[in-house]
Design a protein around this motif. Sequence first.
Motif, PDB file in Angstrom:
ATOM      1  N   LYS A  12      29.014  38.945  12.876  1.00 46.62           N
ATOM      2  CA  LYS A  12      29.565  40.004  12.021  1.00 46.62           C
ATOM      3  C   LYS A  12      30.787  40.655  12.692  1.00 46.62           C
ATOM      4  CE  LYS A  12      29.699  43.150   8.775  1.00 46.62           C
ATOM      5  NZ  LYS A  12      29.813  42.925   7.348  1.00 46.62           N
ATOM      6  N   THR A  13      30.659  40.946  13.979  1.00 48.43           N
ATOM      7  CA  THR A  13      31.753  41.586  14.703  1.00 48.43           C
ATOM      8  C   THR A  13      32.972  40.665  14.754  1.00 48.43           C
ATOM      9  OG1 THR A  13      30.151  42.827  16.014  1.00 48.43           O
ATOM     10  CG2 THR A  13      32.391  42.714  16.883  1.00 48.43           C
ATOM     11  N   ALA A  14      32.730  39.372  14.982  1.00 49.21           N
ATOM     12  CA  ALA A  14      33.840  38.408  15.009  1.00 49.21           C
ATOM     13  C   ALA A  14      34.552  38.398  13.660  1.00 49.21           C
ATOM     14  CB  ALA A  14      33.316  37.011  15.358  1.00 49.21           C
ATOM     15  N   SER A  15      33.793  38.398  12.579  1.00 54.65           N
ATOM     16  CA  SER A  15      34.454  38.338  11.269  1.00 54.65           C
ATOM     17  C   SER A  15      35.199  39.639  10.982  1.00 54.65           C
ATOM     18  CB  SER A  15      33.457  37.966  10.165  1.00 54.65           C
ATOM     19  OG  SER A  15      32.854  39.108   9.626  1.00 54.65           O
ATOM     20  N   LEU A  16      34.654  40.777  11.400  1.00 54.93           N
ATOM     21  CA  LEU A  16      35.362  42.055  11.222  1.00 54.93           C
ATOM     22  C   LEU A  16      36.686  42.056  11.985  1.00 54.93           C
ATOM     23  CD1 LEU A  16      32.398  44.566  11.687  1.00 54.93           C
ATOM     24  CD2 LEU A  16      33.780  44.336   9.609  1.00 54.93           C
ATOM     25  N   ARG A  17      36.725  41.359  13.112  1.00 51.65           N
ATOM     26  CA  ARG A  17      37.923  41.345  13.965  1.00 51.65           C
ATOM     27  C   ARG A  17      38.832  40.153  13.700  1.00 51.65           C
ATOM     28  NH1 ARG A  17      37.401  44.832  18.195  1.00 51.65           N
ATOM     29  NH2 ARG A  17      38.643  43.621  19.698  1.00 51.65           N
ATOM     30  N   GLY A  18      38.441  39.294  12.741  1.00 49.95           N
ATOM     31  CA  GLY A  18      39.261  38.126  12.432  1.00 49.95           C
ATOM     32  C   GLY A  18      39.318  37.127  13.565  1.00 49.95           C
ATOM     33  N   MET A  19      38.197  36.989  14.268  1.00 50.25           N
ATOM     34  CA  MET A  19      38.123  36.062  15.404  1.00 50.25           C
ATOM     35  C   MET A  19      37.032  35.049  15.135  1.00 50.25           C
ATOM     36  SD  MET A  19      37.770  38.945  18.369  1.00 50.25           S
ATOM     37  CE  MET A  19      38.098  37.897  19.781  1.00 50.25           C
ATOM     38  N   THR A  20      37.034  33.961  15.921  1.00 49.26           N
ATOM     39  CA  THR A  20      35.896  33.048  15.869  1.00 49.26           C
ATOM     40  C   THR A  20      34.768  33.612  16.733  1.00 49.26           C
ATOM     41  OG1 THR A  20      36.560  31.787  17.803  1.00 49.26           O
ATOM     42  CG2 THR A  20      37.466  31.072  15.663  1.00 49.26           C
ATOM     43  N   LEU A  21      33.565  33.093  16.491  1.00 47.74           N
ATOM     44  CA  LEU A  21      32.425  33.507  17.316  1.00 47.74           C
ATOM     45  C   LEU A  21      32.677  33.153  18.786  1.00 47.74           C
ATOM     46  CD1 LEU A  21      29.517  34.576  17.640  1.00 47.74           C
ATOM     47  CD2 LEU A  21      28.710  32.262  17.112  1.00 47.74           C
ATOM     48  N   ALA A  22      33.288  31.982  19.025  1.00 45.50           N
ATOM     49  CA  ALA A  22      33.552  31.559  20.413  1.00 45.50           C
ATOM     50  C   ALA A  22      34.507  32.530  21.104  1.00 45.50           C
ATOM     51  CB  ALA A  22      34.116  30.144  20.436  1.00 45.50           C
ATOM     52  N   GLU A  23      35.545  32.949  20.390  1.00 45.53           N
ATOM     53  CA  GLU A  23      36.511  33.893  20.982  1.00 45.53           C
ATOM     54  C   GLU A  23      35.851  35.232  21.284  1.00 45.53           C
ATOM     55  OE1 GLU A  23      40.552  32.253  18.710  1.00 45.53           O
ATOM     56  OE2 GLU A  23      39.309  33.803  17.771  1.00 45.53           O
ATOM     57  N   LEU A  24      35.066  35.715  20.327  1.00 43.39           N
ATOM     58  CA  LEU A  24      34.384  37.010  20.509  1.00 43.39           C
ATOM     59  C   LEU A  24      33.381  36.921  21.663  1.00 43.39           C
ATOM     60  CD1 LEU A  24      31.686  38.912  19.384  1.00 43.39           C
ATOM     61  CD2 LEU A  24      33.981  39.891  19.459  1.00 43.39           C
ATOM     62  N   THR A  25      32.697  35.789  21.751  1.00 46.03           N
ATOM     63  CA  THR A  25      31.728  35.596  22.832  1.00 46.03           C
ATOM     64  C   THR A  25      32.430  35.623  24.182  1.00 46.03           C
ATOM     65  OG1 THR A  25      30.317  34.290  21.382  1.00 46.03           O
ATOM     66  CG2 THR A  25      29.970  34.043  23.746  1.00 46.03           C
ATOM     67  N   ASP A  26      33.517  34.865  24.300  1.00 46.16           N
ATOM     68  CA  ASP A  26      34.241  34.838  25.578  1.00 46.16           C
ATOM     69  C   ASP A  26      34.701  36.250  25.967  1.00 46.16           C
ATOM     70  OD1 ASP A  26      33.874  32.140  25.801  1.00 46.16           O
ATOM     71  OD2 ASP A  26      35.895  31.594  25.144  1.00 46.16           O
ATOM     72  N   GLU A  27      35.211  36.981  24.986  1.00 50.75           N
ATOM     73  CA  GLU A  27      35.752  38.319  25.244  1.00 50.75           C
ATOM     74  C   GLU A  27      34.649  39.287  25.680  1.00 50.75           C
ATOM     75  OE1 GLU A  27      38.471  39.781  22.093  1.00 50.75           O
ATOM     76  OE2 GLU A  27      37.246  41.606  22.177  1.00 50.75           O
ATOM     77  N   THR A  28      33.550  39.318  24.920  1.00 53.18           N
ATOM     78  CA  THR A  28      32.511  40.312  25.221  1.00 53.18           C
ATOM     79  C   THR A  28      31.728  39.939  26.477  1.00 53.18           C
ATOM     80  OG1 THR A  28      31.074  39.222  23.596  1.00 53.18           O
ATOM     81  CG2 THR A  28      32.246  41.200  22.878  1.00 53.18           C
ATOM     82  N   THR A  29      31.598  38.642  26.740  1.00 51.90           N
ATOM     83  CA  THR A  29      30.895  38.222  27.949  1.00 51.90           C
ATOM     84  C   THR A  29      31.727  38.546  29.183  1.00 51.90           C
ATOM     85  OG1 THR A  29      29.609  36.562  26.783  1.00 51.90           O
ATOM     86  CG2 THR A  29      29.894  36.229  29.153  1.00 51.90           C
ATOM     87  N   ALA A  30      33.037  38.364  29.083  1.00 56.60           N
ATOM     88  CA  ALA A  30      33.900  38.754  30.210  1.00 56.60           C
ATOM     89  C   ALA A  30      33.790  40.257  30.461  1.00 56.60           C
ATOM     90  CB  ALA A  30      35.343  38.366  29.927  1.00 56.60           C
ATOM     91  N   THR A  31      33.719  41.039  29.392  1.00 58.27           N
ATOM     92  CA  THR A  31      33.575  42.495  29.524  1.00 58.27           C
ATOM     93  C   THR A  31      32.263  42.843  30.229  1.00 58.27           C
ATOM     94  OG1 THR A  31      34.833  42.776  27.485  1.00 58.27           O
ATOM     95  CG2 THR A  31      33.561  44.678  28.254  1.00 58.27           C
ATOM     96  N   ALA A  32      31.184  42.177  29.818  1.00 55.74           N
ATOM     97  CA  ALA A  32      29.870  42.449  30.418  1.00 55.74           C
ATOM     98  C   ALA A  32      29.852  42.047  31.892  1.00 55.74           C
ATOM     99  CB  ALA A  32      28.776  41.718  29.649  1.00 55.74           C
ATOM    100  N   ARG A  33      30.488  40.918  32.211  1.00 57.41           N
ATOM    101  CA  ARG A  33      30.550  40.484  33.608  1.00 57.41           C
ATOM    102  C   ARG A  33      31.302  41.476  34.474  1.00 57.41           C
ATOM    103  NH1 ARG A  33      32.195  34.385  32.824  1.00 57.41           N
ATOM    104  NH2 ARG A  33      30.223  33.354  33.268  1.00 57.41           N
ATOM    105  N   GLY A  34      32.333  42.089  33.892  1.00 57.34           N
ATOM    106  CA  GLY A  34      33.120  43.054  34.650  1.00 57.34           C
ATOM    107  C   GLY A  34      32.380  44.369  34.844  1.00 57.34           C
ATOM    108  N   PHE A  35      31.390  44.608  33.996  1.00 57.99           N
ATOM    109  CA  PHE A  35      30.689  45.893  34.037  1.00 57.99           C
ATOM    110  C   PHE A  35      29.415  45.830  34.872  1.00 57.99           C
ATOM    111  CE2 PHE A  35      27.628  48.972  32.358  1.00 57.99           C
ATOM    112  CZ  PHE A  35      28.365  50.145  32.430  1.00 57.99           C
ATOM    113  N   PHE A  36      28.610  44.790  34.650  1.00 55.74           N
ATOM    114  CA  PHE A  36      27.309  44.690  35.320  1.00 55.74           C
ATOM    115  C   PHE A  36      27.475  43.914  36.629  1.00 55.74           C
ATOM    116  CE2 PHE A  36      25.939  45.053  30.798  1.00 55.74           C
ATOM    117  CZ  PHE A  36      25.199  46.219  30.917  1.00 55.74           C
ATOM    118  N   ARG A  37      27.152  44.552  37.731  1.00 54.09           N
ATOM    119  CA  ARG A  37      27.352  43.927  39.036  1.00 54.09           C
ATOM    120  C   ARG A  37      26.492  42.666  39.171  1.00 54.09           C
ATOM    121  NH1 ARG A  37      25.446  47.221  44.215  1.00 54.09           N
ATOM    122  NH2 ARG A  37      23.424  46.391  43.598  1.00 54.09           N
ATOM    123  N   GLY A  38      27.149  41.553  39.449  1.00 51.72           N
ATOM    124  CA  GLY A  38      26.410  40.319  39.725  1.00 51.72           C
ATOM    125  C   GLY A  38      25.798  39.659  38.510  1.00 51.72           C
TER     126      GLY A  38
END
Length: 272
Positions: free
Chosen positions: A237-263
Amino acid sequence: MTGLVDSHTHLASRQFKADLPQVLERARQAGVGAMVVPSVDLNNAREVLAIAEAEPDVHAAVGIHPCDADSVSDDTWVDALRELARHPKVVALGETGLDYFHAPPMGFTASAWRDWQQRLLRLHLELAVELGLNVVLHNRESWQDLVAAVAPFHGRLRAQFHCFTGTLEAAKPLLEAGHLISFTGIVTFKNGGHMPATAAAAPAGSFMLETDAPYLAPMPFRGKRCEPAYVRHSAEKTASLRGMTLAELTDETTATARGFFRGLGVPVKDSG
Ligand SMILES: [Zn+2]
């Protein structure tokens, strides 16, 4: 593409006692590469750590939820939490925060209960700075006090304002201070309030996805027990709201989570 991260999922909840292995398997099948499990009190934190020890893709946050602030009666919990936080699977402190919605427990007036929650919150934030960990924050009808409590810690830690349902305007000062917001299945609801607009417009790198399982199941499971596999529905749903593919949204949000949660380790899936 990398796996999705469910950045807030209560796998040590009683509601998963009977079928946790199947719940985890469905999450993996749905493309979830990592799950972050916040604790609600010290006993729950030990249960969360036991799951995280057994499951490589499960990570822990340790802390005392504001609704469980009456599980401690003095400040000795801080030493216990410091010990628990040394565990290698701990990626953050939490969840802590404020909750003015639920009635105070026996023995507390409304104002004494707020004061006690605020004391626990401040001690969590101080411990997070000491340990170099970020924090997972809960808010319910306490927004202004929560923001005021975090303000003195800007630049010294980052916070995840989990289950964020406000406007991007309200989030902006926090995002500018390096904090993050995260979106639950509410983003899929027809009456999702500000959520769809906020999810559409939030800057890349400023938000994560979460289920808050067993609560807040997205459509089409609304009202049922939520589980981490369903983060995929919120991601789509978030990907479609942002006009992105699921893969793009996944890469983006996973990178964000990796930067936030230590290890936080998230296996990179091959494209096949
Ligand atoms: Zn939670």
